[in-house]
Design a protein around this motif. Structure first.
Motif, short mmCIF file in Angstrom:
data_model
loop_
_atom_site.label_atom_id
_atom_site.label_comp_id
_atom_site.label_asym_id
_atom_site.label_seq_id
_atom_site.Cartn_x
_atom_site.Cartn_y
_atom_site.Cartn_z
N MET A 20 0.81 -1.21 0.00
CA MET A 20 0.00 0.00 0.00
C MET A 20 0.85 1.26 0.00
SD MET A 20 -3.21 -0.55 -0.32
CE MET A 20 -3.80 1.09 0.11
N LYS A 21 2.07 1.20 0.50
CA LYS A 21 2.90 2.40 0.55
C LYS A 21 3.31 2.88 -0.84
CE LYS A 21 7.43 0.15 1.13
NZ LYS A 21 8.55 -0.09 2.08
N TYR A 22 3.14 2.02 -1.85
CA TYR A 22 3.48 2.39 -3.21
C TYR A 22 2.29 2.93 -4.00
CZ TYR A 22 7.60 -0.52 -2.31
OH TYR A 22 8.74 -1.08 -1.77
N ILE A 23 1.12 2.95 -3.39
CA ILE A 23 -0.11 3.35 -4.09
C ILE A 23 -0.51 4.74 -3.63
CG2 ILE A 23 -2.51 2.75 -4.57
CD1 ILE A 23 -1.77 -0.16 -3.98
N PHE A 24 -0.67 5.66 -4.59
CA PHE A 24 -0.97 7.04 -4.28
C PHE A 24 -2.20 7.54 -5.05
CE2 PHE A 24 3.55 6.56 -3.44
CZ PHE A 24 3.71 7.24 -2.24
N ILE A 40 -1.46 2.51 -11.63
CA ILE A 40 -1.44 1.14 -11.11
C ILE A 40 -1.93 0.20 -12.20
CG2 ILE A 40 -3.81 1.13 -10.16
CD1 ILE A 40 -2.51 -0.38 -7.71
N GLY A 41 -1.39 -1.01 -12.24
CA GLY A 41 -1.83 -2.02 -13.20
C GLY A 41 -2.76 -3.01 -12.52
N VAL A 42 -3.97 -3.16 -13.02
CA VAL A 42 -4.96 -4.09 -12.48
C VAL A 42 -5.34 -5.08 -13.58
CG1 VAL A 42 -7.26 -4.35 -11.47
CG2 VAL A 42 -5.87 -2.35 -10.89
N PRO A 85 6.62 1.05 -11.44
CA PRO A 85 8.02 0.86 -11.04
C PRO A 85 8.73 2.15 -10.68
CG PRO A 85 7.74 0.50 -13.40
CD PRO A 85 6.37 0.58 -12.81
N GLN A 86 8.36 3.25 -11.33
CA GLN A 86 8.99 4.53 -11.00
C GLN A 86 8.59 4.99 -9.60
OE1 GLN A 86 7.89 7.15 -14.23
NE2 GLN A 86 9.56 6.43 -15.53
N THR A 87 7.32 4.80 -9.27
CA THR A 87 6.85 5.14 -7.92
C THR A 87 7.57 4.28 -6.89
OG1 THR A 87 4.66 5.78 -8.73
CG2 THR A 87 4.84 5.25 -6.40
N GLN A 88 7.71 2.99 -7.17
CA GLN A 88 8.39 2.09 -6.24
C GLN A 88 9.84 2.53 -6.02
OE1 GLN A 88 8.68 -1.99 -7.53
NE2 GLN A 88 9.26 -2.73 -5.51
N LEU A 143 13.64 7.04 -1.00
CA LEU A 143 13.35 7.97 0.09
C LEU A 143 13.34 7.25 1.44
CD1 LEU A 143 10.61 10.28 -1.46
CD2 LEU A 143 12.95 10.89 -0.87
N THR A 144 12.76 6.04 1.46
CA THR A 144 12.69 5.28 2.71
C THR A 144 14.09 4.96 3.22
OG1 THR A 144 10.56 4.29 2.10
CG2 THR A 144 11.85 3.17 3.79
N LYS A 145 14.97 4.49 2.33
CA LYS A 145 16.33 4.15 2.73
C LYS A 145 17.10 5.39 3.18
CE LYS A 145 16.67 0.09 -0.27
NZ LYS A 145 17.31 -0.50 -1.48
N THR A 146 16.87 6.51 2.48
CA THR A 146 17.56 7.75 2.85
C THR A 146 17.13 8.23 4.23
OG1 THR A 146 17.71 8.41 0.53
CG2 THR A 146 17.96 10.14 2.19
N LEU A 147 15.83 8.20 4.50
CA LEU A 147 15.32 8.64 5.80
C LEU A 147 15.78 7.70 6.92
CD1 LEU A 147 11.69 9.69 4.79
CD2 LEU A 147 13.60 11.19 5.40
N GLU A 148 15.85 6.41 6.63
CA GLU A 148 16.34 5.45 7.64
C GLU A 148 17.80 5.73 7.97
OE1 GLU A 148 15.56 1.70 5.87
OE2 GLU A 148 13.47 1.60 6.56
N LYS A 149 18.60 6.04 6.94
CA LYS A 149 20.02 6.34 7.16
C LYS A 149 20.17 7.63 7.98
CE LYS A 149 24.45 6.81 4.76
NZ LYS A 149 24.91 7.92 5.60
N ILE A 150 19.36 8.64 7.67
CA ILE A 150 19.42 9.89 8.42
C ILE A 150 19.06 9.64 9.88
CG2 ILE A 150 18.30 12.14 8.73
CD1 ILE A 150 18.04 12.27 5.68
N ALA A 151 18.04 8.82 10.12
CA ALA A 151 17.62 8.52 11.49
C ALA A 151 18.73 7.80 12.25
CB ALA A 151 16.36 7.66 11.46
#
Length: 222
Positions: A131-135, A140-142, A186-189, A195-203
């Protein structure tokens, strides 16, 4: 690669069980058969498969265990209809959005709201990692169809379907409780994961700096 624009529907006419895989044969229209050769990539309900045999208007594909585990193709029966799109060629119009034909999960049709000129279908995904990839307003492909996310709620999203989409694809035949294949953009993913990895590294770096400062202060105090 695919574009999410369904070219036609095909009907399953034979299913053969093999050692750790299944072979399905479908009847193709003349439009789908045009320039089709063994080895070609074709998306069925969004899942990329390789042509293994062509016999007249009947085309065969092998489904491996992973494909059967992850997608809805394990539910196919003789007489089932699927959405079909052949791989895009260089220079083709990208009417939908770029898709790889790699299904990430399935979703359950949670609710269908029928209006005079369109249909709203709600899909439920229980995995928050998906769900974190859906905006809202994202791609989206259905079941291989390129769609735009119309609304979002916790663990579910909806698409609005016009009569043309309902007539051209199998979504017009779906009912509540049915499952569909989902491919995220795939671009959204890539953006979300980066961003998730970057924020985790900053934390982590922030916690490390904070811990170091605390130790330093203790040393000075002593």
């Amino acid at each position: 690669m695919f574009t999410g624009i369904i070219q036609d529907k095909a009907t399953v006419v034979d299913i053969q069980e093999g050692q750790n895989f299944r072979t399905i044969t479908l009847t193709y229209s003349e439009k789908l058969l045009y320039q089709l050769k063994p080895g070609a990539s074709v998306a069925h309900d969004g899942c990329c498969l390789t042509v293994t045999k062509i016999d007249g208007d009947q085309v065969s594909f092998d489904l491996m265990q992973e494909t059967l585990r992850v997608t809805t193709l394990n539910q196919l029966k003789i007489g089932s209809n699927v959405n079909v799109e052949k791989a895009a060629r260089l220079g083709d119009e990208i009417g939908g959005h770029l898709m790889s034909g790699h299904i990430i999960c399935t979703a359950c049709i949670d609710e269908i709201c029928v209006a005079e000129n369109n249909r709203q279908i709600w899909f439920r995904i229980t995995d928050p990692e998906i769900m974190k990839y859906i905006f809202y307003k994202g791609f989206i492909g259905v079941d291989g169809i390129s769609l735009t996310v119309g609304e979002m709620q916790k663990n579910r999203f909806c698409n609005y379907l016009i009569p043309e989409t309902l007539a051209r694809t199998t979504l017009g035949l779906k009912k509540s409780g049915d499952r569909v294949n989902i491919e995220i953009d795939p671009q959204t993913q890539a953006v979300v994961d980066t961003l998730t990895k970057t924020l985790e590294k900053i934390a982590v770096d922030t916690r490390s700096i904070g811990t170091g400062m605390h130790v330093s202060e203790n040393v000075i105090f002593v």
